[in-house]
Design a protein around this motif. Structure first.
Motif, PDB file in Angstrom:
ATOM      1  N   ASP A   1       0.832  -1.190   0.000  1.00 42.52           N
ATOM      2  CA  ASP A   1       0.000   0.000   0.000  1.00 42.52           C
ATOM      3  C   ASP A   1       0.877   1.253   0.000  1.00 42.52           C
ATOM      4  O   ASP A   1       0.568   2.230  -0.697  1.00 42.52           O
ATOM      5  CB  ASP A   1      -0.926   0.022   1.240  1.00 42.52           C
ATOM      6  CG  ASP A   1      -2.082  -0.948   1.163  1.00 42.52           C
ATOM      7  OD1 ASP A   1      -2.407  -1.409   0.035  1.00 42.52           O
ATOM      8  OD2 ASP A   1      -2.653  -1.296   2.218  1.00 42.52           O
ATOM      9  N   ALA A   2       1.956   1.201   0.730  1.00 47.48           N
ATOM     10  CA  ALA A   2       2.862   2.352   0.769  1.00 47.48           C
ATOM     11  C   ALA A   2       3.514   2.518  -0.567  1.00 47.48           C
ATOM     12  O   ALA A   2       3.711   3.654  -1.044  1.00 47.48           O
ATOM     13  CB  ALA A   2       3.881   2.149   1.884  1.00 47.48           C
ATOM     14  N   GLN A   3       3.868   1.500  -1.245  1.00 48.37           N
ATOM     15  CA  GLN A   3       4.488   1.608  -2.576  1.00 48.37           C
ATOM     16  C   GLN A   3       3.446   2.097  -3.575  1.00 48.37           C
ATOM     17  O   GLN A   3       3.767   2.869  -4.476  1.00 48.37           O
ATOM     18  CB  GLN A   3       5.052   0.246  -3.017  1.00 48.37           C
ATOM     19  CG  GLN A   3       6.336  -0.116  -2.350  1.00 48.37           C
ATOM     20  CD  GLN A   3       6.818  -1.506  -2.770  1.00 48.37           C
ATOM     21  OE1 GLN A   3       6.119  -2.252  -3.398  1.00 48.37           O
ATOM     22  NE2 GLN A   3       8.019  -1.831  -2.335  1.00 48.37           N
TER      23      GLN A   3
ATOM     24  N   ARG B   1       1.003   4.006  -2.912  1.00 53.85           N
ATOM     25  CA  ARG B   1       0.828   5.406  -2.598  1.00 53.85           C
ATOM     26  C   ARG B   1       2.035   6.172  -3.048  1.00 53.85           C
ATOM     27  O   ARG B   1       1.887   7.327  -3.522  1.00 53.85           O
ATOM     28  CB  ARG B   1       0.660   5.642  -1.125  1.00 53.85           C
ATOM     29  CG  ARG B   1      -0.726   5.417  -0.681  1.00 53.85           C
ATOM     30  CD  ARG B   1      -0.910   5.913   0.696  1.00 53.85           C
ATOM     31  NE  ARG B   1      -1.416   4.914   1.510  1.00 53.85           N
ATOM     32  CZ  ARG B   1      -1.283   4.749   2.756  1.00 53.85           C
ATOM     33  NH1 ARG B   1      -0.555   5.526   3.453  1.00 53.85           N
ATOM     34  NH2 ARG B   1      -1.847   3.801   3.399  1.00 53.85           N
ATOM     35  N   MET B   2       3.095   5.689  -2.933  1.00 56.16           N
ATOM     36  CA  MET B   2       4.269   6.430  -3.364  1.00 56.16           C
ATOM     37  C   MET B   2       4.335   6.419  -4.876  1.00 56.16           C
ATOM     38  O   MET B   2       4.883   7.357  -5.472  1.00 56.16           O
ATOM     39  CB  MET B   2       5.517   5.786  -2.794  1.00 56.16           C
ATOM     40  CG  MET B   2       5.656   6.157  -1.418  1.00 56.16           C
ATOM     41  SD  MET B   2       7.127   5.850  -0.860  1.00 56.16           S
ATOM     42  CE  MET B   2       8.360   5.786  -0.690  1.00 56.16           C
ATOM     43  N   SER B   3       3.916   5.581  -5.449  1.00 59.57           N
ATOM     44  CA  SER B   3       3.946   5.591  -6.894  1.00 59.57           C
ATOM     45  C   SER B   3       2.796   6.450  -7.412  1.00 59.57           C
ATOM     46  O   SER B   3       2.875   6.919  -8.541  1.00 59.57           O
ATOM     47  CB  SER B   3       3.895   4.215  -7.445  1.00 59.57           C
ATOM     48  OG  SER B   3       3.034   3.312  -7.147  1.00 59.57           O
ATOM     49  N   LYS B   4       1.937   6.910  -6.715  1.00 63.46           N
ATOM     50  CA  LYS B   4       0.864   7.750  -7.127  1.00 63.46           C
ATOM     51  C   LYS B   4       1.244   9.120  -6.971  1.00 63.46           C
ATOM     52  O   LYS B   4       1.689   9.986  -6.782  1.00 63.46           O
ATOM     53  CB  LYS B   4      -0.390   7.546  -6.323  1.00 63.46           C
ATOM     54  CG  LYS B   4      -1.190   6.440  -6.713  1.00 63.46           C
ATOM     55  CD  LYS B   4      -2.438   6.560  -5.979  1.00 63.46           C
ATOM     56  CE  LYS B   4      -3.214   5.448  -5.831  1.00 63.46           C
ATOM     57  NZ  LYS B   4      -4.276   5.323  -5.208  1.00 63.46           N
TER      58      LYS B   4
END
Length: 173
Positions: free
Chosen positions: A166-168, A170-173
């Protein structure tokens, strides 16, 4: 001479008759005594013969009884010999049986000792099994605790992995 001889002979004959008369009487008495003695002896001879016959019958009876007793003695001696042999045989059998009983008793004692040793070993094996079962329960509870802990950690890791994803994202967004 002849007349003298004749007279002497007549006188001698008269003397002889006188002498013969007591001799004849004595001879007659002797003959009567001899006849009586003969009768007595014949009577005694009859008694002796009767007694002899009686003694012979008694002797025959005694011999028959003796023969019977000798036969009975031989029979009894035979029986005694048989009884002695039987007794000896029984004595030998008794000795053999006593030896066998002693061997069986010794064997029984060994077997009883082996049974006692076996029972002691069984009791020890049961104690060892109970101890091992207790250790197994303890180890199972540890394994269950580890499995729960591992499940918790896996769930935590899965959660962490999801958080990371989920963090990845989000970071990719």
């Amino acid at each position: 001479k002849r007349a003298e001889q004749s007279a002497a002979s007549v006188a001698g004959a008269a003397d002889e008759k006188e002498e013969e008369s007591p001799l004849r009487e004595q001879l007659s008495r002797l003959r009567e005594e001899f006849a009586r003695c003969t009768e007595v002896l014949q009577g005694e001879a009859k008694e002796v013969r009767a007694s002899e016959q009686k003694v012979r019958r008694e002797l025959i009876a005694a011999r028959a009884q003796l023969d019977s007793e000798v036969a009975r003695k031989a029979d009894l001696e035979g029986r005694l010999t048989e009884a002695s042999k039987t007794l000896e045989g029984r004595g030998l059998r008794q000795q053999n049986l006593e030896k066998r009983v002693a061997l069986l008793e010794a064997s029984l004692q060994k077997e009883e000792a082996a049974v006692l040793d076996g029972e002691a070993a069984l009791a020890q094996a049961r104690r060892d099994r109970e101890h091992l079962e207790a250790q197994l329960r303890l180890e199972k509870s540890k394994v269950e605790a580890l499995q729960r802990s591992n499940s918790s950690l896996l769930a935590e890791r899965t959660k962490q992995g999801q958080i990371l994803i989920d963090a990845q994202v989000r970071m990719s967004k």
